[in-house]
Scaffold this motif. Structure first.
Motif, PDB file in Angstrom:
ATOM      1  N   HIS A  87     -36.324 -60.517  14.499  1.00 45.46           N
ATOM      2  CA  HIS A  87     -37.346 -61.430  14.473  1.00 45.46           C
ATOM      3  C   HIS A  87     -38.454 -60.527  13.837  1.00 45.46           C
ATOM      4  CE1 HIS A  87     -40.246 -64.509  16.397  1.00 45.46           C
ATOM      5  NE2 HIS A  87     -40.649 -64.373  15.281  1.00 45.46           N
ATOM      6  N   GLU A  89     -42.423 -59.858  12.387  1.00 45.49           N
ATOM      7  CA  GLU A  89     -43.777 -60.769  12.400  1.00 45.49           C
ATOM      8  C   GLU A  89     -44.871 -59.639  11.695  1.00 45.49           C
ATOM      9  OE1 GLU A  89     -44.203 -61.053  16.708  1.00 45.49           O
ATOM     10  OE2 GLU A  89     -44.346 -63.186  16.350  1.00 45.49           O
ATOM     11  N   ASN A 109     -30.175 -64.544  14.461  1.00 39.63           N
ATOM     12  CA  ASN A 109     -30.125 -64.627  13.153  1.00 39.63           C
ATOM     13  C   ASN A 109     -31.639 -63.943  12.653  1.00 39.63           C
ATOM     14  OD1 ASN A 109     -29.315 -64.946  10.344  1.00 39.63           O
ATOM     15  ND2 ASN A 109     -29.163 -66.717  10.430  1.00 39.63           N
ATOM     16  N   GLU A 111     -35.212 -64.327  11.925  1.00 34.32           N
ATOM     17  CA  GLU A 111     -36.520 -65.178  12.012  1.00 34.32           C
ATOM     18  C   GLU A 111     -37.773 -64.331  11.521  1.00 34.32           C
ATOM     19  OE1 GLU A 111     -37.172 -66.867  15.951  1.00 34.32           O
ATOM     20  OE2 GLU A 111     -35.065 -67.204  16.317  1.00 34.32           O
ATOM     21  N   SER A 113     -42.075 -64.435  11.231  1.00 33.78           N
ATOM     22  CA  SER A 113     -43.322 -65.248  11.341  1.00 33.78           C
ATOM     23  C   SER A 113     -44.378 -64.268  10.600  1.00 33.78           C
ATOM     24  CB  SER A 113     -43.347 -65.242  12.863  1.00 33.78           C
ATOM     25  OG  SER A 113     -42.397 -65.807  13.407  1.00 33.78           O
ATOM     26  N   MET A 130     -31.840 -69.830   9.072  1.00 27.34           N
ATOM     27  CA  MET A 130     -33.046 -68.874   9.324  1.00 27.34           C
ATOM     28  C   MET A 130     -34.336 -69.795   9.682  1.00 27.34           C
ATOM     29  SD  MET A 130     -34.427 -65.947   6.647  1.00 27.34           S
ATOM     30  CE  MET A 130     -34.358 -66.927   5.307  1.00 27.34           C
ATOM     31  N   TRP A 131     -35.224 -69.160  10.216  1.00 20.54           N
ATOM     32  CA  TRP A 131     -36.160 -69.664  10.582  1.00 20.54           C
ATOM     33  C   TRP A 131     -37.714 -69.081  10.110  1.00 20.54           C
ATOM     34  CZ3 TRP A 131     -37.881 -71.154  16.492  1.00 20.54           C
ATOM     35  CH2 TRP A 131     -38.915 -72.190  16.361  1.00 20.54           C
ATOM     36  N   ILE A 132     -38.568 -69.528   9.433  1.00 22.98           N
ATOM     37  CA  ILE A 132     -39.601 -69.061   8.863  1.00 22.98           C
ATOM     38  C   ILE A 132     -40.968 -69.805   9.300  1.00 22.98           C
ATOM     39  CG2 ILE A 132     -40.604 -68.157   6.806  1.00 22.98           C
ATOM     40  CD1 ILE A 132     -38.119 -68.449   5.292  1.00 22.98           C
ATOM     41  N   ARG A 133     -41.950 -69.085   9.909  1.00 23.60           N
ATOM     42  CA  ARG A 133     -43.185 -69.665  10.583  1.00 23.60           C
ATOM     43  C   ARG A 133     -44.163 -69.020   9.753  1.00 23.60           C
ATOM     44  NH1 ARG A 133     -43.483 -68.233  15.481  1.00 23.60           N
ATOM     45  NH2 ARG A 133     -44.216 -70.140  16.492  1.00 23.60           N
ATOM     46  N   TRP A 150     -32.051 -74.149   7.549  1.00 22.61           N
ATOM     47  CA  TRP A 150     -33.385 -73.348   7.503  1.00 22.61           C
ATOM     48  C   TRP A 150     -34.358 -74.428   7.847  1.00 22.61           C
ATOM     49  CZ3 TRP A 150     -34.154 -69.553   3.059  1.00 22.61           C
ATOM     50  CH2 TRP A 150     -33.037 -68.479   2.820  1.00 22.61           C
ATOM     51  N   LYS A 151     -35.354 -73.513   8.640  1.00 13.98           N
ATOM     52  CA  LYS A 151     -36.653 -74.321   9.419  1.00 13.98           C
ATOM     53  C   LYS A 151     -37.928 -73.786   8.697  1.00 13.98           C
ATOM     54  CE  LYS A 151     -35.285 -74.240  13.624  1.00 13.98           C
ATOM     55  NZ  LYS A 151     -35.500 -74.598  14.975  1.00 13.98           N
TER      56      LYS A 151
END
Length: 342
Positions: A87, A89, A109, A111, A113, A130-133, A150-151
């Motif tokens: 994750h 950041e 997985n 992530e 941010s 995959m999560w992208i913020r 994916w988000k």
């Protein structure tokens, strides 16, 4: 940066001079802002050095430099599993390269941010989940890849998607404006509802055209309605009122069957009024059954007007409004079912 809700009654230990509330979970500051619809400026890029180069450096407006981690391939093991879940950041991931098959293992997985993921290169990639913020993804190139689950949350995404398949993709807020060619989209959910700083008109229009070209009329219809709804939310006064009526009446012309339901509802309600006041329908001396009232309502709504029954007194106002509404409904019904494109 996190936010804790301390609105509950604290636990007091007067003898020790202590008071606290036990919290099992904490909400990040960004998530708290989204939940409470509070605008925040936590990730504003101020300057770059050597953009689109392996040595690129990125600074925020706070003077903070993002940790350089781009221009590389993430390590994976021999069976294609991402080596330990990550994750990341406040990182500079510009130039990140993702290729071949990559899967997540027991430790999660990838992530991302508050990062820059510019110039992301995905070639022959199979990488789910995959999560992208709150990140920037500019000049992305996804070629001959299979992207699923994916988000993107409040991200700015542009670039090229070519000869690829995107399935089960969720896009919340931000912007999504890539050039898409020879690609298939399956269950791509984009939404701006409840999110701040969303300019989604182009995103909805883009997805509407893609699904329409694929022959997926249902998804194209949904994004047509979302596009119109965004326009309604940004309008005021009389324009807002007319668009609101259009939405609830027939979903901006995309649900003509609603006109049929409204017509039936109007006919039945007016026939009930006529049945309650038979003395206001000529010939007065004849007894009126419920079928007579229904018949009179139908011929009035359709403006046939055979003349065997006619209104008198205040019922004339009801029958006039019904006839006027019926004529309008007929026009909308024909227009709605004759529409073939969005």
């Amino acid at each position: 940066m996190a936010h804790a809700d301390l609105s509950k009654k604290p636990i007091m230990f007067l003898e020790k001079g202590e008071a606290y509330i036990l919290k099992k979970t904490f909400l990040s500051y960004a998530d708290w802002c989204d939940k409470n619809k509070v605008t925040f400026d936590l990730f504003n890029i101020q300057s770059r050095q050597a953009p689109n180069h392996p040595t690129e450096r990125v600074w925020l407006d706070t003077g903070f430099e993002l940790l350089k981690m781009g221009g590389i391939k993430p390590p994976i093991n021999g069976i294609g599993v991402l080596f330990r879940g990550k994750h990341l950041e406040f990182c500079n991931l510009s130039g990140l390269v993702l290729e071949d098959e990559i899967y997540f293992g027991e430790e999660g997985n990838l992530e991302i941010s508050f990062c820059t993921v510019d110039y992301l290169k995905c070639n022959k990639l199979e990488f789910p989940g995959m999560w992208i913020r709150y990140s920037n993804l500019n000049d992305v190139n996804i070629i001959n890849s299979n992207i699923s689950h994916w988000k993107f949350w409040q991200c700015n995404f542009d670039g090229n998607i070519i000869d690829s398949k995107l399935s089960m993709i969720r896009i919340f807020g931000g912007s999504f404006t890539p050039y898409i060619k020879d690609s298939q989209l399956i269950k791509v959910d984009a939404n701006h509802k409840g999110l701040t700083n969303s300019n989604y008109s182009y995103t909805y229009s883009l997805l509407k055209k893609i699904f329409d070209s694929q022959g997926d009329d249902e998804e194209a219809s949904n994004y047509y309605i979302k596009e119109k709804e965004l326009s309604r939310e940004n309008s005021k006064g009389w324009t807002f009122l007319t668009k609101t009526l259009s939405y609830y009446y027939w979903r901006y012309g995309n649900r003509p069957q609603n006109v049929v339901y409204i017509s039936i509802f109007t006919i039945l309600n007016c026939s009930f009024i006529y049945y309650l006041f038979p003395q206001n329908i000529k010939p007065v001396e004849e007894t009126k059954t419920i079928l007579d009232s229904l018949y009179f309502s139908v011929v009035t709504f359709t403006t046939l007007g055979y003349g065997d029954l006619s209104p008198i007194g205040w019922i004339r106002l009801v029958s006039s409004l019904e006839a006027f509404f019926g004529a309008i409904n007929l026009g909308f019904l024909i227009a709605g079912f004759s529409r073939t494109k969005y």
